[in-house]
Design an enzyme around this catalytic site. Sequence first.
Site, PDB file in Angstrom:
ATOM      1  N   ASP A   1      38.932  38.102  31.745  1.00 52.33           N
ATOM      2  CA  ASP A   1      40.164  37.806  31.008  1.00 52.33           C
ATOM      3  C   ASP A   1      40.916  39.037  30.533  1.00 52.33           C
ATOM      4  OD1 ASP A   1      38.531  38.625  28.814  1.00 52.33           O
ATOM      5  OD2 ASP A   1      39.805  37.436  27.471  1.00 52.33           O
TER       6      ASP A   1
ATOM      7  N   ASP B   1      39.664  43.841  33.546  1.00 52.89           N
ATOM      8  CA  ASP B   1      39.095  42.961  34.575  1.00 52.89           C
ATOM      9  C   ASP B   1      40.017  42.829  35.785  1.00 52.89           C
ATOM     10  OD1 ASP B   1      36.829  42.332  33.034  1.00 52.89           O
ATOM     11  OD2 ASP B   1      37.947  40.798  31.935  1.00 52.89           O
TER      12      ASP B   1
ATOM     13  N   ASP C   1      32.591  38.488  33.378  1.00 54.43           N
ATOM     14  CA  ASP C   1      32.756  39.468  32.310  1.00 54.43           C
ATOM     15  C   ASP C   1      32.179  38.833  31.041  1.00 54.43           C
ATOM     16  OD1 ASP C   1      33.775  41.737  30.877  1.00 54.43           O
ATOM     17  OD2 ASP C   1      35.357  40.422  30.136  1.00 54.43           O
TER      18      ASP C   1
END
Length: 598
Positions: free
Chosen positions: A493, A497, A304
């Site tokens: 995080d 996600d 991410d």
Amino acid sequence: MSNFKKFIITVTVGIVALIAEFGFKQPKIAFWLILLIGGITTISMFIGMIKTLKSGKYGVDILAITAIVATLAVGQYWASLTVLIMLTGGDSLEDYASRQAGKELKALLDNTPTTAHLLSDDTVTDVKVETVKIGDRILVKPGEVIPVDATVEKGSSFVDESSLTGESKPVDKTVGDELMSGSLNGDAALTVKVYKEAKDSQYQLLVKLVKESAARPAKFVRLADRYAVPFTLVAYLIGGVAWFLSKDPVRFAEVMVVASPCPLILAAPVALVAGMSRSSRHGIVVKTGMTIEKLAKAQTIAFDKTGTITAGRLFVDRVEIADSAYDRHTVIQLAASAEQASTHILSRSLIADAKKEKIKLLPSEDLEEVTGQGIKATVDGKSVKVGKAGFAHTESHLSSDETAVFVSVDDQFIGMITFKDVVRKETPETINKLKALGIDNISLITGDKNSIAQTIAKQVGITNVHSECLPEDKIAILKNVNDSERPVIMVGDGVNDAPALSIADVGIAMGAHGSTAASESADAVILRDDLGRVAEAVNISQNTMKIAKQSVLIGIFICVFLMLVASFGVIPALLGAALQEVIDTVSILSALRAKNDR
């Protein structure tokens, strides 16, 4: 019945048998006692072996069963007892190894803070930590565990964060710095402002991980089972040939005793636990031994962007002055002073920048947060507003990619402060290390616009970019990874996600400042705010599996050598059983190398 109880019973029966034969000269009683315990153990192992075969797998327990039956059949019951003690002792050690997987974290449970010193009008009241709310001010006394995530409002102290991050050096915390719950305050009292409730704080995240690990213990894969069929065939071949040529069934029993698979069964669990312990020392929580195996074989990794590839914290980019009576220093000073009592993410960024530039904050009063607009406060006798353009009496000409706050004094617009998210300084090196470890398929999967994603990816050395992705898009991308490019790791995080972390073969959460949902969904959690720990996790896993395989093969080679020697009648059954202790020791010592840093 637990394996440890089986071990104790076996040893007890062995002691009674020894007393019967050598104390009372009753070898028949000794034989029948050992036959009884041996029969019960053999039947139990046979049932387990049938279940294993039904599941489509094949283990090496059949060799242990053969060794017990063969030694009892030819009257070598003391050798049979030795094998039994080693088997039950080995199973006990394996159970112990599984429990040890979370030992270093379980200590957290014993230190969970239950009370907090709530400050109200300079009065201190002890309250239950779960009743503390966001915005409350609490006192943390010297030597106390910080009960909730908070920001230092008054005081300065060295704080020990080693139980959370593995970093042994205490960190100097002063006004404006963030404190993680679970860290240990030094020798000075701190007044702090709470920005996360206890249930969402870092310490409680770790407690949840520990409880989860206890409820779902690591399922260690017996690496020896991968070599089980050829090893078993070799053992039966050597034993059968020795029996055929010598015409003595005792020779077959002697070979089977040496072929007992105890050390092979132990090597992998011990190595995996050692690797998990090593990971925890580096600030990496690995929830199961299976995660170690998958990390070691990973072929693809996806990241991410915000909070993972980038710092996830906005930094002051530029300051545009609209009133010549003010300069950059004054605009930041007024804005940060007004924001110092706010919990908004941009407030923390402003205060951090002011601290970095050594700008002294002024006292603020009458703070008022206007939902969706900004904050208003009295600073140095002036009415200061910080927030959206209209709130600060101006118009915005920002692009959609920019983040900014507008500042006014006494309803007069004086300037604009823009922010940007920056790439973590360790990110490029982390990407290079992952490539060096054999992971060439590296992707960036983000919800940001393509222009931003491409810019960030180029900075860190990632060529495969998926932008403007919703959570369901991330799941689809991970599901469509080819089998030849698996296992696949996902690193993130945020709350969005969590689904992707769950669907990946290995989900790794940046837990130092990330969301609780992401950490709970992940297979591993990075406790330090350091992306480099991802490469370290892969490196440790690869090293652990290398040592585990080496340890299993060492056990196999020693066993095969001793089987060949035993086939010539050189090793009596009792001595062969005793030699298994040597193989045990060698295999375990080899496996324990996985705990050491290279």
